[in-house]
Motif scaffolding. Structure first.
Motif, mmCIF file in Angstrom:
data_model
loop_
_atom_site.group_PDB
_atom_site.id
_atom_site.type_symbol
_atom_site.label_atom_id
_atom_site.label_comp_id
_atom_site.label_asym_id
_atom_site.label_seq_id
_atom_site.Cartn_x
_atom_site.Cartn_y
_atom_site.Cartn_z
ATOM 1 N N TRP A 54 66.035 -23.695 -36.822
ATOM 2 C CA TRP A 54 66.182 -25.098 -36.741
ATOM 3 C C TRP A 54 66.638 -26.109 -37.201
ATOM 4 C CZ3 TRP A 54 70.430 -25.782 -32.872
ATOM 5 C CH2 TRP A 54 70.673 -23.934 -32.017
ATOM 6 N N HIS A 55 67.469 -27.332 -37.633
ATOM 7 C CA HIS A 55 66.907 -28.631 -38.388
ATOM 8 C C HIS A 55 67.867 -29.121 -37.842
ATOM 9 C CE1 HIS A 55 66.339 -25.728 -41.313
ATOM 10 N NE2 HIS A 55 66.563 -24.402 -41.421
ATOM 11 N N ARG A 56 67.232 -30.736 -37.793
ATOM 12 C CA ARG A 56 67.933 -31.808 -37.896
ATOM 13 C C ARG A 56 68.025 -32.482 -39.318
ATOM 14 N NH1 ARG A 56 64.749 -36.361 -34.249
ATOM 15 N NH2 ARG A 56 64.002 -36.465 -36.919
ATOM 16 N N GLU A 57 69.573 -33.644 -39.297
ATOM 17 C CA GLU A 57 69.776 -34.457 -40.116
ATOM 18 C C GLU A 57 68.463 -35.350 -40.661
ATOM 19 O OE1 GLU A 57 73.475 -36.265 -41.385
ATOM 20 O OE2 GLU A 57 72.624 -37.645 -40.293
ATOM 21 N N GLY A 58 68.401 -35.456 -42.057
ATOM 22 C CA GLY A 58 67.330 -36.520 -42.227
ATOM 23 C C GLY A 58 65.522 -35.687 -41.774
ATOM 24 N N SER A 59 65.522 -33.984 -41.671
ATOM 25 C CA SER A 59 64.498 -33.938 -41.583
ATOM 26 C C SER A 59 63.867 -33.092 -41.604
ATOM 27 C CB SER A 59 63.526 -33.708 -39.588
ATOM 28 O OG SER A 59 62.806 -33.026 -39.588
ATOM 29 N N ALA A 107 75.255 -18.575 -31.532
ATOM 30 C CA ALA A 107 75.245 -17.638 -31.841
ATOM 31 C C ALA A 107 76.338 -17.158 -32.970
ATOM 32 C CB ALA A 107 76.249 -17.207 -30.787
ATOM 33 N N VAL A 108 76.189 -15.611 -33.461
ATOM 34 C CA VAL A 108 76.977 -15.293 -34.514
ATOM 35 C C VAL A 108 78.940 -14.031 -33.865
ATOM 36 C CG1 VAL A 108 76.944 -14.535 -36.678
ATOM 37 C CG2 VAL A 108 75.065 -15.721 -36.162
ATOM 38 N N GLY A 122 62.706 -25.613 -35.685
ATOM 39 C CA GLY A 122 62.390 -24.164 -34.589
ATOM 40 C C GLY A 122 62.674 -22.733 -35.312
ATOM 41 N N THR A 123 62.415 -21.664 -34.431
ATOM 42 C CA THR A 123 63.071 -20.463 -35.193
ATOM 43 C C THR A 123 63.959 -20.172 -33.697
ATOM 44 O OG1 THR A 123 61.234 -19.348 -34.838
ATOM 45 C CG2 THR A 123 62.050 -20.298 -36.736
ATOM 46 N N GLY A 124 64.327 -18.797 -33.987
ATOM 47 C CA GLY A 124 65.122 -18.256 -33.171
ATOM 48 C C GLY A 124 66.491 -18.720 -32.384
ATOM 49 N N CYS A 165 72.268 -25.145 -36.894
ATOM 50 C CA CYS A 165 71.627 -24.006 -37.107
ATOM 51 C C CYS A 165 71.910 -23.322 -38.384
ATOM 52 C CB CYS A 165 71.465 -22.764 -35.622
ATOM 53 S SG CYS A 165 72.753 -22.246 -35.563
ATOM 54 N N ARG A 166 70.067 -22.087 -38.629
ATOM 55 C CA ARG A 166 70.976 -21.582 -40.061
ATOM 56 C C ARG A 166 70.673 -20.727 -39.834
ATOM 57 N NH1 ARG A 166 67.922 -24.720 -44.466
ATOM 58 N NH2 ARG A 166 69.811 -25.546 -44.344
#
Length: 99
Positions: free
Chosen positions: A39-44, A27-28, A49-51, A69-70
């Motif tokens: 969505w991101h995982r370190e090293g990946s 959330a923002v 995903g999105t949303g 999340c970005r």
């Protein structure tokens, strides 16, 4: 501009039993216009995903790590603080504990 991106997990604390589902939510606090979430995982490299939510239905040993999340509003980008997600009962080499 975007600010105060928050990330939380269900189950709380990001500790998941092997094979159980994990839901991450983002959330923002401030930001206007259409927001896009990745969505991101370190090293990946590729986004997971999105949303505003990321659902991992069968969490496994290989899924542990730091997730974040970005968020983008088209003009600016903000990231959450990474959340360390671990599998319950996983051997922690730092703690020297048992399974």
């Amino acid at each position: 501009p975007l600010s105060r991106v928050s990330l939380w997990a269900q189950p709380p604390g990001g500790q998941v039993a092997l094979g159980d589902p994990l839901v991450l939510s983002c959330a923002v606090a401030t930001g206007t216009g259409p927001l896009s979430f990745t969505w991101h995982r370190e090293g990946s490299g590729a986004p997971l995903g999105t949303g505003p939510h990321l659902e991992l239905w069968h969490f496994g040993d290989n899924d542990s790590g730091h997730y974040h999340c970005r968020v983008s509003d088209g003009d600016s980008v903000a990231e959450s603080v990474p959340l360390n997600v671990t599998v319950l009962g996983e051997l922690d080499p730092q703690a020297g504990g048992n399974l």
